[in-house]
Structure formats: structure tokens, C-alpha cells
Design a protein around this motif. Structure first.
Motif, PDB file in Angstrom:
ATOM      1  N   ILE A   1       3.616   0.863  26.147  1.00 46.18           N
ATOM      2  CA  ILE A   1       4.627   1.426  26.506  1.00 46.18           C
ATOM      3  C   ILE A   1       4.196   2.948  27.133  1.00 46.18           C
ATOM      4  N   TYR A   2       3.326   3.387  26.669  1.00 42.51           N
ATOM      5  CA  TYR A   2       2.740   4.471  27.235  1.00 42.51           C
ATOM      6  C   TYR A   2       2.449   4.562  28.856  1.00 42.51           C
TER       7      TYR A   2
ATOM      8  N   GLY B   1       2.200   0.107  21.713  1.00 43.80           N
ATOM      9  CA  GLY B   1       2.252   1.413  22.020  1.00 43.80           C
ATOM     10  C   GLY B   1       1.687   1.855  23.151  1.00 43.80           C
TER      11      GLY B   1
ATOM     12  N   ILE C   1       0.468  -3.221  17.070  1.00 41.74           N
ATOM     13  CA  ILE C   1       1.296  -2.081  16.859  1.00 41.74           C
ATOM     14  C   ILE C   1       0.853  -1.137  18.080  1.00 41.74           C
ATOM     15  N   VAL C   2      -0.338  -0.876  17.804  1.00 40.38           N
ATOM     16  CA  VAL C   2      -1.178  -0.041  18.758  1.00 40.38           C
ATOM     17  C   VAL C   2      -1.075  -0.323  20.265  1.00 40.38           C
TER      18      VAL C   2
END
Length: 83
Positions: A79-80, A76, A72-73
Motif C-alpha cells: 500500500i505504501y 502495508g 500484514i507487514v
């Protein structure tokens, strides 16, 4: 970057699959530190996918909860990075 992520996740998936096969055959195993290293450098998704597909390391709480959290990290961060 996309090629790197695809390759490192493929490597993580194959490492987990091979370690599972070695465990079944009572052979020399891949050290957990190596599995974690590949997951930390971007292969968490592949390692998590393999863990659940092959039911490997699912009894280890650190793997069962740590790999999905790391996935998940990393998603993220990807995506960032691409936004």
C-alpha cells in the motif's frame, strides 16, 4: 511488481500444499527455511492462505502467528509503495 507478487504468492501456496502432501505420505519434506524464504521475499499471503486452507504448520507458533504478521507487514508495504 504486481506480476512478481502474484507469482511469488502462487509459488508459496504451491510449496505449502506440496509439503503438506509429502507430510501425509511420510516423504521428504521441504525445509522450513525454504518456506520462510519464499514468504519473506513477498509470498507471505500465499503461504498464510495455504497454511489455513490445508491446515499445514498450524501447530507451529512461529508459522501460525508469524506468517499472518508478515502478511500484514507486506500488505502495508505494498500500500505504501503504490501510494
Amino acid at each position: 511488481m504486481i506480476i512478481y507478487l502474484a507469482l511469488i504468492n502462487y509459488i508459496a501456496f504451491i510449496m505449502m500444499k506440496r509439503d503438506k502432501r509429502k507430510a501425509e505420505k511420510q516423504k521428504w519434506r521441504t525445509p522450513e527455511a525454504h518456506l520462510w524464504l519464499v514468504a519473506l521475499i513477498g509470498g507471505a499471503f500465499g503461504a498464510t492462505l495455504a497454511m489455513f486452507q490445508f491446515r499445514h504448520k498450524t501447530r507451529h507458533l512461529l508459522f501460525r502467528f508469524g506468517l499472518p504478521l508478515l502478511t500484514i507487514v507486506q500488505i502495508g508495504l505494498i500500500i505504501y509503495y503504490f501510494n
